[in-house]
Design an enzyme around this catalytic site. Sequence first.
Site, PDB file in Angstrom:
ATOM      1  N   ASP A  43       0.784  -1.264  -0.036  1.00 22.00           N
ATOM      2  CA  ASP A  43      -0.166   0.042   0.145  1.00 22.00           C
ATOM      3  C   ASP A  43       0.917   1.492   0.085  1.00 22.00           C
ATOM      4  O   ASP A  43       2.067   1.309   0.186  1.00 22.00           O
ATOM      5  CB  ASP A  43      -0.879   0.008   1.329  1.00 22.00           C
ATOM      6  CG  ASP A  43       0.000  -0.084   2.653  1.00 22.00           C
ATOM      7  OD1 ASP A  43       0.285   1.176   3.199  1.00 22.00           O
ATOM      8  OD2 ASP A  43       0.591  -1.035   3.015  1.00 22.00           O
TER       9      ASP A  43
ATOM     10  N   ASP B 122       1.490   4.685   2.160  1.00 24.73           N
ATOM     11  CA  ASP B 122       1.333   5.011   3.340  1.00 24.73           C
ATOM     12  C   ASP B 122       0.360   6.231   3.662  1.00 24.73           C
ATOM     13  O   ASP B 122       0.043   7.023   2.377  1.00 24.73           O
ATOM     14  CB  ASP B 122       2.459   5.501   4.138  1.00 24.73           C
ATOM     15  CG  ASP B 122       2.561   5.114   5.636  1.00 24.73           C
ATOM     16  OD1 ASP B 122       2.135   4.180   6.022  1.00 24.73           O
ATOM     17  OD2 ASP B 122       3.364   6.070   6.550  1.00 24.73           O
TER      18      ASP B 122
END
Length: 269
Positions: free
Chosen positions: A208, A210
């Site tokens: 992902d 952040d």
Amino acid sequence: MVTHVDIGVIGGSGLYSLLDDATEVEVATPYGPPSDVVTVGRIGSRAVAFLPRHGRDHRLPPHLIPYRANLWALRSLGVRQVLAPSAVGSLRPEVGPGTLVVPDQLVDRTSGRPQTYYDTGGVVHVAFADPYCPSGRAAAASTARSTGWDLAEDGTLVVIEGPRFSTRAESRWFTANGWTIVGMTGFPEAVLARELAMCYTTLSLVTDHDAGVEAGDGVTHEEVLAFFASNITRMRSLIADVVTALPQDRTCPCPNALDGLRLPFPLPG
């Protein structure tokens, strides 16, 4: 049956088993039990020990993992080279989910974790300017490149205490410092390996971006696990290939990390 192991794999979030036809081995350490029983088997011609960092049921949060016991247990079995796959968040827009990062630097933002074996019996200062094994990193990067991974061959991993994720302000601060990825378990694992004169290489899978990198509500643990699970077959294959590619003889600086130092106790294994 495998009687001596020279390669260890510490599995992170989503990677709780690795070896087929493996033998479970319980190892006692001066620091209590490791995260789980160690399984020992083979990948090709290489004897490998596998240890799930969080336990097979993911019961251990990052700040409660028995890092000292884990590395001590692996070395007790003969392990001298460690691969440490983990799930991480990206701090840079251009390093997206699915990228494999082989970091060359580390920043410690944890607090309160025991981070040395040498806290009694005399002072031992271990060099840590370059926290990862150069030979392990080279083998990992070459293998990932040849098997088609979107690869970042270097970068800085910042390790936060957890178990919470970063605030947007923290995330933006990390990015402003030029750091690349963020995780919760890469320290003190790396320095403990160095204190035992073991090679240590991190394989960081970006799951992902952040919180401070892009708009949105931020990542959840469920999303991290789901992304890692969708890549688990590919990660297992990569780990097996890197294990095979690791050098048989250690000519890197890692075996000599303790040369000239007066240790208060003998090392295991």
